[in-house]
Scaffold this motif. Sequence first.
Motif, PDB file in Angstrom:
ATOM      1  N   UNK A 136     -12.766  38.625  -4.858  1.00  0.00           N
ATOM      2  CA  UNK A 136     -12.934  39.218  -6.177  1.00  0.00           C
ATOM      3  C   UNK A 136     -12.986  40.730  -6.022  1.00  0.00           C
ATOM      4  N   UNK A 137     -11.866  41.342  -6.271  1.00  0.00           N
ATOM      5  CA  UNK A 137     -11.766  42.787  -6.008  1.00  0.00           C
ATOM      6  C   UNK A 137     -12.514  43.621  -7.042  1.00  0.00           C
ATOM      7  N   UNK A 138     -13.093  42.926  -8.071  1.00  0.00           N
ATOM      8  CA  UNK A 138     -13.968  43.643  -9.007  1.00  0.00           C
ATOM      9  C   UNK A 138     -15.345  43.866  -8.373  1.00  0.00           C
ATOM     10  N   UNK A 139     -15.697  43.035  -7.408  1.00  0.00           N
ATOM     11  CA  UNK A 139     -17.015  43.103  -6.766  1.00  0.00           C
ATOM     12  C   UNK A 139     -16.945  43.909  -5.475  1.00  0.00           C
ATOM     13  N   UNK A 140     -15.930  43.616  -4.677  1.00  0.00           N
ATOM     14  CA  UNK A 140     -15.760  44.366  -3.414  1.00  0.00           C
ATOM     15  C   UNK A 140     -14.278  44.435  -3.095  1.00  0.00           C
ATOM     16  N   UNK A 141     -13.865  45.520  -2.484  1.00  0.00           N
ATOM     17  CA  UNK A 141     -12.460  45.613  -2.101  1.00  0.00           C
ATOM     18  C   UNK A 141     -12.297  46.266  -0.731  1.00  0.00           C
ATOM     19  N   UNK A 142     -13.243  45.933   0.144  1.00  0.00           N
ATOM     20  CA  UNK A 142     -13.107  46.353   1.531  1.00  0.00           C
ATOM     21  C   UNK A 142     -12.285  45.329   2.311  1.00  0.00           C
ATOM     22  N   UNK A 143     -11.911  45.705   3.513  1.00  0.00           N
ATOM     23  CA  UNK A 143     -11.163  44.809   4.393  1.00  0.00           C
ATOM     24  C   UNK A 143     -11.982  44.608   5.661  1.00  0.00           C
ATOM     25  N   UNK A 144     -11.915  43.399   6.205  1.00  0.00           N
ATOM     26  CA  UNK A 144     -12.791  43.113   7.346  1.00  0.00           C
ATOM     27  C   UNK A 144     -12.030  42.509   8.533  1.00  0.00           C
ATOM     28  N   UNK A 175     -20.719  39.442  13.283  1.00  0.00           N
ATOM     29  CA  UNK A 175     -20.446  40.769  12.710  1.00  0.00           C
ATOM     30  C   UNK A 175     -18.951  41.022  12.563  1.00  0.00           C
ATOM     31  N   UNK A 176     -18.627  41.899  11.626  1.00  0.00           N
ATOM     32  CA  UNK A 176     -17.233  42.284  11.435  1.00  0.00           C
ATOM     33  C   UNK A 176     -17.118  43.788  11.221  1.00  0.00           C
ATOM     34  N   UNK A 177     -15.965  44.304  11.587  1.00  0.00           N
ATOM     35  CA  UNK A 177     -15.626  45.662  11.185  1.00  0.00           C
ATOM     36  C   UNK A 177     -15.331  45.632   9.699  1.00  0.00           C
ATOM     37  N   UNK A 178     -15.650  46.706   9.010  1.00  0.00           N
ATOM     38  CA  UNK A 178     -15.284  46.801   7.593  1.00  0.00           C
ATOM     39  C   UNK A 178     -14.591  48.136   7.373  1.00  0.00           C
ATOM     40  N   UNK A 179     -13.520  48.092   6.598  1.00  0.00           N
ATOM     41  CA  UNK A 179     -12.778  49.295   6.234  1.00  0.00           C
ATOM     42  C   UNK A 179     -12.760  49.403   4.715  1.00  0.00           C
ATOM     43  N   UNK A 186     -22.606  52.516  11.192  1.00  0.00           N
ATOM     44  CA  UNK A 186     -21.524  53.365  10.666  1.00  0.00           C
ATOM     45  C   UNK A 186     -20.781  54.098  11.779  1.00  0.00           C
ATOM     46  N   UNK A 187     -19.474  54.238  11.573  1.00  0.00           N
ATOM     47  CA  UNK A 187     -18.596  54.776  12.626  1.00  0.00           C
ATOM     48  C   UNK A 187     -17.959  56.123  12.276  1.00  0.00           C
ATOM     49  N   UNK A 188     -18.217  56.638  11.074  1.00  0.00           N
ATOM     50  CA  UNK A 188     -17.431  57.766  10.567  1.00  0.00           C
ATOM     51  C   UNK A 188     -17.912  59.139  11.033  1.00  0.00           C
ATOM     52  N   UNK A 189     -17.053  59.859  11.794  1.00  0.00           N
ATOM     53  CA  UNK A 189     -17.440  61.205  12.208  1.00  0.00           C
ATOM     54  C   UNK A 189     -17.475  62.145  10.999  1.00  0.00           C
ATOM     55  N   UNK A 197     -11.427  57.050   3.957  1.00  0.00           N
ATOM     56  CA  UNK A 197     -11.473  55.793   4.693  1.00  0.00           C
ATOM     57  C   UNK A 197     -12.835  55.706   5.380  1.00  0.00           C
ATOM     58  N   UNK A 198     -13.518  54.592   5.132  1.00  0.00           N
ATOM     59  CA  UNK A 198     -14.900  54.431   5.615  1.00  0.00           C
ATOM     60  C   UNK A 198     -14.951  53.203   6.513  1.00  0.00           C
ATOM     61  N   UNK A 199     -15.482  53.387   7.727  1.00  0.00           N
ATOM     62  CA  UNK A 199     -15.505  52.305   8.716  1.00  0.00           C
ATOM     63  C   UNK A 199     -16.927  52.006   9.164  1.00  0.00           C
TER      64      UNK A 199
END
Length: 205
Positions: A56-64, A101-105, A132-135, A183-185
């Motif tokens: 449901x991309x109205x609730x979340x639209x990240x990729x894992x 656990x999963x990576x999320x983008x 969180x991985x984002x520099x 882009x958030x990882x």
Amino acid sequence: MLLPTIIDAVADTGYCIVDNFLPQQQSQALYDYSQQLPAQYWNMAGIGRQQSQTINTMVRNDRIYWLTPEQPEHADYLAIMEELRVEFNRSLFMGLFDYECHLAHYPNGAFYKKHLDAFKGRSNRVLTTVFYLNPQWQEDDGGQLVIYGAKGEVLETVLPQQGRLVVFLSDRFVHEVLPSKRDRFSVTGWFRINASVSGIIDPPR
Ligand SMILES: O=C(O)CCC(=O)C(=O)O
Ligand SMILES: [Fe+2]
């Protein structure tokens, strides 16, 4: 040592935010791994579990992308989470039996609306972790994690800065990810207990 600090905070308030959870080069290595992962490996994240999973991309639209111990790039992270699991069990008798656990983008514009990760007595997810991985993430980049208290008040607004770890009780804190402008990882995971619901062991995913 960070692990006892994390455990004390969770015992005290139900959540914890720590910086520099891993040495910088290990955080960066996970970030680099997420950057080179081919597009077809990333799946649209769903809501709910197994057959009842819906996208449901109205609730979340990240990729894992789920992490597994077979891949050497994930070994450091999974090893420290295993240490944390053992320590939680030793100190707080939580009976955590594993970790998934999963990576999320979150691409530009992506978000995850207010939700709980677990419902009391209906899930085996006990503790949520987000790493969180984002520099060099800036306030203007958005993508903050907002954690709410029992009365709907904002408890914390967290920038998804590289090296920062958030841990919270999965069934206690409503939270959301504000729209990200970059882009958030991250690596999102759950410590689980071996609870069975109606005699059926909750499957791994
Ligand atoms: O990435 C975050 O800050 C939180 C993600 C989240 O809430 C989830 O995947 O359940
Ligand atoms: Fe969540």
